[in-house]
Design an enzyme around this catalytic site. Structure first.
Site, PDB file in Angstrom:
ATOM      1  N   TRP A   1     -15.822  63.103  23.557  1.00  0.00           N
ATOM      2  CA  TRP A   1     -17.673  63.267  23.659  1.00  0.00           C
ATOM      3  C   TRP A   1     -17.262  65.148  22.442  1.00  0.00           C
ATOM      4  CZ3 TRP A   1     -18.774  59.145  23.613  1.00  0.00           C
ATOM      5  CH2 TRP A   1     -18.722  58.089  24.405  1.00  0.00           C
TER       6      TRP A   1
ATOM      7  N   ASP B   1     -25.049  68.517  25.038  1.00  0.00           N
ATOM      8  CA  ASP B   1     -25.051  66.763  25.512  1.00  0.00           C
ATOM      9  C   ASP B   1     -24.777  66.471  26.665  1.00  0.00           C
ATOM     10  OD1 ASP B   1     -24.305  64.204  26.292  1.00  0.00           O
ATOM     11  OD2 ASP B   1     -22.970  64.334  24.731  1.00  0.00           O
TER      12      ASP B   1
ATOM     13  N   LYS C   1     -26.519  57.288  33.487  1.00  0.00           N
ATOM     14  CA  LYS C   1     -25.090  58.005  33.684  1.00  0.00           C
ATOM     15  C   LYS C   1     -26.559  58.852  34.987  1.00  0.00           C
ATOM     16  CE  LYS C   1     -22.334  58.441  30.228  1.00  0.00           C
ATOM     17  NZ  LYS C   1     -21.780  58.407  29.556  1.00  0.00           N
TER      18      LYS C   1
HETATM   19  C1  LIG Z   1     -21.384  58.369  27.958  1.00  0.00           C
HETATM   20  C2  LIG Z   1     -21.783  59.568  26.911  1.00  0.00           C
HETATM   21  C3  LIG Z   1     -22.249  59.325  25.926  1.00  0.00           C
HETATM   22  C4  LIG Z   1     -22.453  58.565  25.309  1.00  0.00           C
HETATM   23  O1  LIG Z   1     -23.687  57.669  25.748  1.00  0.00           O
HETATM   24  P1  LIG Z   1     -24.222  56.601  24.784  1.00  0.00           P
HETATM   25  O2  LIG Z   1     -25.503  56.696  25.498  1.00  0.00           O
HETATM   26  O3  LIG Z   1     -23.334  55.654  25.515  1.00  0.00           O
HETATM   27  O4  LIG Z   1     -24.197  56.736  23.656  1.00  0.00           O
HETATM   28  C5  LIG Z   1     -22.291  60.794  25.123  1.00  0.00           C
HETATM   29  N1  LIG Z   1     -21.761  62.057  25.623  1.00  0.00           N
HETATM   30  C6  LIG Z   1     -21.611  61.843  26.527  1.00  0.00           C
HETATM   31  C7  LIG Z   1     -20.524  63.253  27.443  1.00  0.00           C
HETATM   32  C8  LIG Z   1     -21.020  60.925  27.501  1.00  0.00           C
HETATM   33  O5  LIG Z   1     -21.076  60.895  28.547  1.00  0.00           O
END
Ligand SMILES: *Cc1c(COP(=O)(O)O)cnc(C)c1O
Length: 361
Positions: free
Chosen positions: A102, A172, A196
């Site tokens: 990521w 993030d 999540k």
């Molecule tokens: C799932 C995830 C993403 C991507 O998320 P989307 O909502 O599908 O764009 C980005 N960063 C992390 C750390 C993630 O777990």
């Protein structure tokens, strides 16, 4: 009805109590005569739901008053672009720490808009660890410092907030927000895709310090402009109303569990239980991550052979333990054990692992 234990990395399990409440309120929200999905986002009813959700999130994370909370669309991945086009306006250079898949995606996107300095990377270690702080080549004049506290695919989590001086920290938090208390005042910007630990897919939460709202490019699209979204309370156009409402139910549920202190205790216990099962398996199950950075939320592990992994997945599925395959880019297995995964689910997985090992070892 038989709900399985769903170990999906995302979209992932939601608290059953929240789903039940949403079901009860689905066709008619309280006495509104209609569902949430059918009402104006600018009406009194939805405005109150939206404001309450924001307040509950503010309470949970103790978000200081000089931060705006935005309820946006586009997922965490859109933030990979929104961050540079909103923060690069004055200084088009930023520091990025690369700890996994990521982080890498965020870096590649930011490179389109300015100068990206990768302060350190654990790619050579196959993202099984975090580069030591004293090796980071930071730029004190960077517009911001970006990192990924929990690498969802690799299962690497930084349990402490790094010190990068006065450079605004941008993080993030998609897969670990609300898993434990967080000192928001350490950050310039925190973002998370909802699917999540917050709610359904389609909603993205951004928490941004107010002084960072004025550093966008002149060309930054209206809908992608934090300042405009903040001024319009995330309602410059129609927001994802149902996701916002459902996130609000999750926030209430978290408060009822005792808030983030209580969640931290439970989450740590769940993670410890699973890692202990792996570590005590005599090498049958393996987790390759530096123990200091093992994630509380995403636990990847391998078995001695791919054939055994396949049987494990098939048999686990039959036992009601689903979505345990690792990410397609790394293989192996992965159990995502977010807030909404009950402790009983982790216990069931650990028991299954022990039985499976006895059978095949
Ligand atoms: C799932 C995830 C993403 C991507 O998320 P989307 O909502 O599908 O764009 C980005 N960063 C992390 C750390 C993630 O777990």
């Amino acid at each position: 009805m038989t709900r399985v234990y769903n170990f999906s990395a995302g979209p992932s399990v939601l608290p059953e109590a929240v789903l039940q409440q949403a079901q009860a309120e689905l066709v008619e929200w309280h006495d509104a005569g209609m569902s949430i999905m059918e009402m104006s986002h600018r009406g009194k009813t939805f405005t109150a739901i939206a404001e309450q959700a924001e307040q509950d999130l503010r309470d949970l994370l103790a978000i200081p008053n000089n931060y705006k909370v935005l309820f946006l669309q586009g997922g965490a991945a859109l933030q990979f672009s929104m961050i540079p086009i909103n923060l690069f306006g004055k200084t088009a250079k930023a520091d990025y720490l690369n700890t996994g898949i990521w982080s890498t995606k965020a870096i590649n996107e930011a490179r389109k808009y300015g100068q990206v300095n990768v302060v350190a990377s654990s790619e050579a270690q196959k993202f099984t660890t975090v580069p030591a702080r004293d090796t980071w080549q930071c730029d004190p004049n960077a517009a911001y410092f970006h990192y990924t506290p929990n690498e969802t695919i690799n299962g690497v989590e930084m349990h402490d907030v790094p010190d990068v001086g006065n450079v605004p920290l941008v993080a993030d938090y998609s897969s670990t927000i609300l898993s434990r208390p967080l000192d928001v005042s350490r950050f310039g910007l925190i973002y998370a895709g909802a699917q999540k630990n917050i709610g359904p897919a389609g909603l993205t939460v951004v928490i941004i310090r107010e002084d960072l709202l004025d550093s966008h490019f002149p060309f930054t699209p209206t809908m992608l402009n934090y300042k405009i979204q903040a001024d319009d309370k995330s309602m410059h156009n129609t927001p994802p109303t149902f996701g916002w409402y459902l996130a609000g139910l999750v926030f209430k549920w978290l408060k009822a569990q005792g808030g983030l202190e209580a969640m931290a205790v439970i989450n740590q216990r769940k993670a410890q239980h699973l890692y202990q099962a792996i570590d005590n398996s005599g090498g049958f199950y393996k987790n390759a991550i530096d123990v200091r950075y093992r994630s509380w939320m995403n636990v990847p592990f391998t078995l001695p052979t791919e054939a055994l992994e396949k049987s494990f997945l098939a048999e686990a599925e039959k036992a009601g333990l689903t979505t345990l395959a690792g990410h397609r880019t790394v293989g192996g297995l992965r159990a995502s054990i977010y807030n909404a995964m009950p402790e009983a689910g982790v216990n069931a997985l650990v028991e299954f692992m022990q039985v499976f090992q006895q059978k095949w070892n």
